[in-house]
Design an enzyme around this catalytic site. Structure first.
Site, PDB file in Angstrom:
ATOM      1  N   GLY A 147      67.552  22.133  39.336  1.00 30.87           N
ATOM      2  CA  GLY A 147      66.246  22.043  40.015  1.00 30.87           C
ATOM      3  C   GLY A 147      65.553  23.368  40.253  1.00 30.87           C
ATOM      4  N   PHE A 156      61.152  11.974  50.224  1.00 34.15           N
ATOM      5  CA  PHE A 156      61.803  12.335  48.971  1.00 34.15           C
ATOM      6  C   PHE A 156      60.754  12.919  48.032  1.00 34.15           C
ATOM      7  CE2 PHE A 156      63.722  11.787  44.785  1.00 34.15           C
ATOM      8  CZ  PHE A 156      64.926  12.438  45.021  1.00 34.15           C
ATOM      9  N   VAL A 157      60.958  14.168  47.637  1.00 28.32           N
ATOM     10  CA  VAL A 157      59.960  14.860  46.834  1.00 28.32           C
ATOM     11  C   VAL A 157      60.459  15.141  45.421  1.00 28.32           C
ATOM     12  CG1 VAL A 157      58.836  15.904  48.835  1.00 28.32           C
ATOM     13  CG2 VAL A 157      60.701  17.130  47.707  1.00 28.32           C
ATOM     14  N   ASP A 205      68.154  20.621  52.132  1.00 31.22           N
ATOM     15  CA  ASP A 205      67.950  19.311  52.755  1.00 31.22           C
ATOM     16  C   ASP A 205      69.060  19.094  53.791  1.00 31.22           C
ATOM     17  OD1 ASP A 205      67.262  16.701  53.353  1.00 31.22           O
ATOM     18  OD2 ASP A 205      67.198  15.998  51.292  1.00 31.22           O
ATOM     19  N   ASP A 252      63.861  16.445  40.989  1.00 32.08           N
ATOM     20  CA  ASP A 252      63.918  15.266  40.124  1.00 32.08           C
ATOM     21  C   ASP A 252      64.214  13.981  40.876  1.00 32.08           C
ATOM     22  OD1 ASP A 252      66.704  16.096  40.682  1.00 32.08           O
ATOM     23  OD2 ASP A 252      67.200  14.418  39.348  1.00 32.08           O
ATOM     24  N   ARG A 280      60.835  16.525  36.778  1.00 32.94           N
ATOM     25  CA  ARG A 280      61.027  17.960  36.997  1.00 32.94           C
ATOM     26  C   ARG A 280      59.850  18.750  36.440  1.00 32.94           C
ATOM     27  NH1 ARG A 280      66.376  18.887  38.610  1.00 32.94           N
ATOM     28  NH2 ARG A 280      67.969  17.528  37.740  1.00 32.94           N
ATOM     29  N   GLU A 319      67.374  28.364  45.469  1.00 30.65           N
ATOM     30  CA  GLU A 319      67.576  26.916  45.375  1.00 30.65           C
ATOM     31  C   GLU A 319      66.227  26.207  45.526  1.00 30.65           C
ATOM     32  OE1 GLU A 319      68.841  24.381  44.392  1.00 30.65           O
ATOM     33  OE2 GLU A 319      70.332  23.467  45.722  1.00 30.65           O
ATOM     34  N   ASP A 320      66.134  25.017  44.981  1.00 28.46           N
ATOM     35  CA  ASP A 320      64.867  24.282  45.066  1.00 28.46           C
ATOM     36  C   ASP A 320      64.614  23.717  46.453  1.00 28.46           C
ATOM     37  OD1 ASP A 320      66.880  22.359  44.850  1.00 28.46           O
ATOM     38  OD2 ASP A 320      65.999  21.291  43.162  1.00 28.46           O
ATOM     39  N   LYS A 349      63.679  21.196  54.249  1.00 32.19           N
ATOM     40  CA  LYS A 349      63.417  19.901  54.899  1.00 32.19           C
ATOM     41  C   LYS A 349      64.321  19.822  56.137  1.00 32.19           C
ATOM     42  CE  LYS A 349      63.427  16.198  52.032  1.00 32.19           C
ATOM     43  NZ  LYS A 349      63.987  14.988  51.377  1.00 32.19           N
TER      44      LYS A 349
HETATM   45  P1  XMP Z   1      71.500  19.107  50.305  1.00 32.15           P
HETATM   46  O1  XMP Z   1      71.371  17.776  50.973  1.00 32.15           O
HETATM   47  O2  XMP Z   1      72.887  19.389  49.865  1.00 32.15           O
HETATM   48  O3  XMP Z   1      70.617  18.873  49.030  1.00 32.15           O
HETATM   49  O4  XMP Z   1      70.857  20.222  51.109  1.00 32.15           O
HETATM   50  C1  XMP Z   1      70.426  19.817  48.120  1.00 32.15           C
HETATM   51  C2  XMP Z   1      70.278  19.185  46.757  1.00 32.15           C
HETATM   52  O5  XMP Z   1      69.956  17.802  46.824  1.00 32.15           O
HETATM   53  C3  XMP Z   1      68.833  17.517  46.037  1.00 32.15           C
HETATM   54  N1  XMP Z   1      67.739  17.020  46.906  1.00 32.15           N
HETATM   55  C4  XMP Z   1      66.561  16.542  46.483  1.00 32.15           C
HETATM   56  N2  XMP Z   1      66.078  16.393  45.240  1.00 32.15           N
HETATM   57  N3  XMP Z   1      64.082  15.556  46.143  1.00 32.15           N
HETATM   58  C5  XMP Z   1      64.837  15.885  45.087  1.00 32.15           C
HETATM   59  O6  XMP Z   1      64.375  15.764  43.975  1.00 32.15           O
HETATM   60  C6  XMP Z   1      64.478  15.671  47.422  1.00 32.15           C
HETATM   61  O7  XMP Z   1      63.730  15.348  48.355  1.00 32.15           O
HETATM   62  C7  XMP Z   1      65.805  16.195  47.587  1.00 32.15           C
HETATM   63  N4  XMP Z   1      66.549  16.451  48.688  1.00 32.15           N
HETATM   64  C8  XMP Z   1      67.723  16.955  48.224  1.00 32.15           C
HETATM   65  C9  XMP Z   1      68.474  18.781  45.326  1.00 32.15           C
HETATM   66  O8  XMP Z   1      69.003  18.714  44.045  1.00 32.15           O
HETATM   67  C10 XMP Z   1      69.152  19.888  46.066  1.00 32.15           C
HETATM   68  O9  XMP Z   1      69.641  20.856  45.220  1.00 32.15           O
HETATM   69 MG    MG Z   2      69.205  21.164  43.112  1.00 31.41          MG
END
Ligand code: XMP
Ligand code: MG
Length: 185
Positions: free
Chosen positions: A49, A157-158, A108, A164, A170, A104-105, A136
């Site tokens: 991502g 969810f984005v 969350d 993705d 993506r 990182e993208d 987030k």
């Molecule tokens: P965590 O929960 O570990 O998440 O902080 C990190 C990874 O989870 C994916 N992620 C998302 N991907 N939309 C996405 O497309 C979202 O809203 C989202 N939230 C979490 C993402 O790959 C990230 O690296």
């Molecule tokens: Mg990711």
């Protein structure tokens, strides 16, 4: 004539536009350049991502730096984390004594970045900081904050600009909220 499938029709609303992305990444890139001047940092991107963000940020940073990538995955083909973290690809560089910036993208729940940060910290780097495109805070389940955040976003969810759903979307040039019916059907 056949019309290609329009990805934009699956987007409920745009959260961060192309212009906002460009401006803010320039801004944070400037900060990184100042903070890491003379330190020859190594930027570690978390695949997949991060790719568009990494490319944009790498151009916004104006100091000598190296690149590396690793791959972990916290969930597959859904919008909720499964709790399973898989380490798929390690970085190539020895980071002992180096200043590391993880890119990182999205931050969350925080589990992915906590896992990655702790993994890299065990290799005795000079420092490890986190730079994320999106934060987030409402999703957080572990205690972790990023050192550089480009945009703080609400609980939704984005997709787009690297993010993705089932590996699609993506290539959208902006960050948008996916229509719930796309993943509920
Ligand atoms: P965590 O929960 O570990 O998440 O902080 C990190 C990874 O989870 C994916 N992620 C998302 N991907 N939309 C996405 O497309 C979202 O809203 C989202 N939230 C979490 C993402 O790959 C990230 O690296
Ligand atoms: Mg990711």
């Amino acid at each position: 004539m056949m019309h290609p499938y329009d990805m934009h029709q699956d987007i409920e609303r745009i959260l961060v536009s192309e212009t906002e992305l460009r401006r803010r990444i320039e801004e944070v890139g400037g900060r990184l350049s100042r903070d890491y001047a003379g330190k020859r940092p190594i930027f570690v991107g978390v695949l997949k991502g991060v790719v568009p963000f990494f490319a944009a940020m790498a151009r916004a940073v104006q100091i000598p730096c190296q690149w590396d990538f690793l791959s972990v995955t916290s969930f597959e083909g859904g919008t909720e984390s499964t709790g399973q973290l898989t380490f798929r690809k390690d970085i190539d560089h020895d980071i002992a004594g180096r200043h590391v910036v993880i890119l990182e993208d999205i931050l969350d729940s925080g589990r992915t970045l906590k896992f990655v940060k702790e993994l890299l910290e065990r290799r005795h780097p000079a420092s490890v900081r986190i730079c994320t495109l999106l934060d987030k805070p409402a999703g957080r389940t572990v205690e972790l904050e990023a050192d550089y955040v480009c945009f703080t976003i609400p609980k939704a969810f984005v997709v787009g600009f690297g993010l993705d759903y089932d590996d699609y979307y993506r290539n959208l040039p902006y960050v948008g909220v996916l229509k719930p019916q796309v993943y509920q059907d």
